[in-house]
Write an enzyme that holds these catalytic residues in place. Structure first.
Site, PDB file in Angstrom:
ATOM      1  N   SER A   1       0.817  -1.215   0.000  1.00 46.42           N
ATOM      2  CA  SER A   1       0.000   0.000   0.000  1.00 46.42           C
ATOM      3  C   SER A   1       0.849   1.263   0.000  1.00 46.42           C
ATOM      4  O   SER A   1       0.309   2.362  -0.082  1.00 46.42           O
ATOM      5  CB  SER A   1      -0.913   0.007   1.224  1.00 46.42           C
ATOM      6  N   CYS A   2       2.166   1.128   0.126  1.00 43.22           N
ATOM      7  CA  CYS A   2       2.984   2.344   0.267  1.00 43.22           C
ATOM      8  C   CYS A   2       3.975   2.590  -0.860  1.00 43.22           C
ATOM      9  O   CYS A   2       3.920   3.626  -1.513  1.00 43.22           O
ATOM     10  CB  CYS A   2       3.732   2.314   1.592  1.00 43.22           C
ATOM     11  N   LEU A   3       4.914   1.673  -1.055  1.00 46.87           N
ATOM     12  CA  LEU A   3       6.024   2.003  -1.957  1.00 46.87           C
ATOM     13  C   LEU A   3       5.568   2.438  -3.361  1.00 46.87           C
ATOM     14  O   LEU A   3       5.947   3.530  -3.805  1.00 46.87           O
ATOM     15  CB  LEU A   3       7.034   0.844  -2.053  1.00 46.87           C
TER      16      LEU A   3
END
Ligand code: UDX
Length: 437
Positions: free
Chosen positions: A265-267
């Protein structure tokens, strides 16, 4: 102190549990009634066992509770952490709608309370969001002014899924960006007793530190993939090369593991968002564009290896082990299993997939493939296997499972299996960056 957390996701619940464990009284608000119910019964809405254990204890003791009433939760708290999601829009820009809704609740609460409160943005937001988006909404809707009537901080979160509690309790660094000294001082008191170095900054630097961190991690992974792709063509094992490279303290050994690319969900989201934010200022980040392009291509590298072993994939039964974006979690956000399986299906392979935890989430993304109920079942009769997520239990695959395959070919898409063990069990081993035969 009474603390409000808006958003019962990974970051919100890890934040709530962490401050609860430090003796504070925590109220978590969310718009999703199912999540509220789950939290109030001591259960997490996702798979993160150590965090769940602590949540249960705090709920039982009455030190953490969840509510849909975000205005009431903010009103009754001294400090509010805004931990809502900031997902990607198709342009790469972050979707600020959940953040806007949270700001509106905060404003409503501030309007009807007279005491000084501090609002802390913990959601990942591109530089200038806190001062140019969050602050004006709260000020306009509440009629209060930041720095005078309420405090405003930006305190990024660096936790990894799978070790959320440990990372939140013992962060490698704590960054407190603040509009003024008073707001930052109050938030710093919450971190008393933490053994981590604390960095006090302004709001924009705090926002940027988070993006600089995540884009660097993504750069390391794409760099490793680039080196691995070359190694495999040179007949070299990239695992040894990267291990030795990582011994240089200027480089460091972590996040040098090649594979089918970074998901989660982030990088991917953060790389796209920073690139878009820079573009708005007229700056074209070639580095960020390139590392995304490498990441997009990487699932094809696993497929190329498979094809080099078994030829055309048309009508072949291909086992995909691991559907989560990494082992140990049930999160399928931006998992590389989606492009991987999509490419396999485009080549008319028959895909059978297994994951210890993520099938219920993944089935919503690609409902049309076959799902197995164990790794052994997945491998049975397969013409080849690609391991997409580094679940430790896949290391236990042995002679029995491998001998049930029609063609004994394992492509290690995460470079975490031991080639010697796999070969000993009777399979041909292929791995990203593994150039030996
Ligand atoms: C990441 C950051 O690590 C964390 O600091 C931030 O707060 C949130 O984003 P997370 O999303 O939990 O954490 O995933 P992470 O463990 O970083 O892995 C991201 C992706 O990179 C996964 O798909 C993983 O398989 C891949 N990866 C990781 C590699 O391909 N190689 C590596 O060496 C490390």
């Amino acid at each position: 102190m009474r603390i409000c957390v808006i958003g019962a996701g990974f970051v919100g619940l890890a934040t709530g549990v962490t401050f609860g464990k430090h003796g504070h009284e925590v109220v978590v608000s969310d718009i999703d009634p199912v999540r509220i119910k789950s939290v109030n019964s001591g259960a997490l809405p996702f798979f993160e066992p150590p965090l769940e254990k602590e949540l249960k204890t705090l709920v039982k003791k009455g030190r953490l509770k969840a509510t849909r009433d975000s205005v009431g939760a903010v009103r009754s708290s001294k400090v509010t952490f805004v931990c809502v999601q900031t997902p990607s829009l198709p342009s790469g820009r972050i979707d600020t709608r959940p953040l806007k809704a949270a700001c509106k609740s905060v404003a409503k609460a501030l309007k009807s309370s007279d005491d000084y409160k501090v609002i802390v943005v913990k959601s990942t937001v591109v530089p200038s969001t806190t001062d140019s988006f969050v602050q004006p909404i709260i000020e306009r809707d509440s009629g209060r002014s930041a720095g005078k009537d309420f405090g405003l901080c930006m305190n990024p979160e660096f936790l990894q899924e799978g070790s959320a509690l440990r990372d939140s309790m013992m962060p490698s660094r704590i960054v407190i960006g603040s509009i003024d000294r008073r707001s930052g001082d109050l938030v710093e008191t919450l971190y008393k007793g933490f053994k981590s170095p604390i960095f006090r900054t302004n709001l924009r630097s705090a926002e940027m530190i988070k993006y600089a961190s995540n884009t660097f991690l993504a750069t390391k992974i794409s760099y490793s993939n680039e080196i691995a792709n070359m190694c495999v063509r040179f007949g070299i094992d990239s695992a040894l090369v990267l291990e030795v490279v990582g011994k240089d303290p200027r480089i460091g050994s972590l996040f040098l593991r090649p594979g089918v690319g970074f998901g989660g969900s982030c990088l991917p989201k953060d790389v796209r968002a920073l690139k878009d934010r820079a573009r708005l200022e007229g700056y074209n980040s070639r580095l960020l564009s390139t590392l995304l392009a490498i990441n997009d291509e990487q699932p094809r590298e696993a497929i190329r290896l498979l094809e080099s072993a078994i030829g055309s994939l048309g009508n072949k039964r291909i086992a995909v082990l691991g559907l989560a974006f990494k082992g140990g979690v049930d999160d399928v956000r931006e998992t590389r299993a989606v492009p991987l399986i999509t490419h396999l299906l485009a080549k008319h392979a028959r895909v059978v997939a297994y994951d210890p935890m993520a099938i219920p989430n993944f089935i919503r993304l690609i409902p049309t493939i076959e799902y197995a109920s164990s790794a052994a079942e997945c491998l049975k009769g397969a013409d080849g296997c690609i391991v997409q997520a580094d679940w430790l239990q896949f290391k236990k695959i042995g002679k029995k499972e491998i001998s049930s395959m029609r063609q004994r070919v394992i492509v290690d898409g995460r470079r975490f299996l031991d080639p010697v063990v796999v070969k000993k069990a009777g399979a041909r081993y292929f791995g990203i960056g593994y150039g030996l035969s």
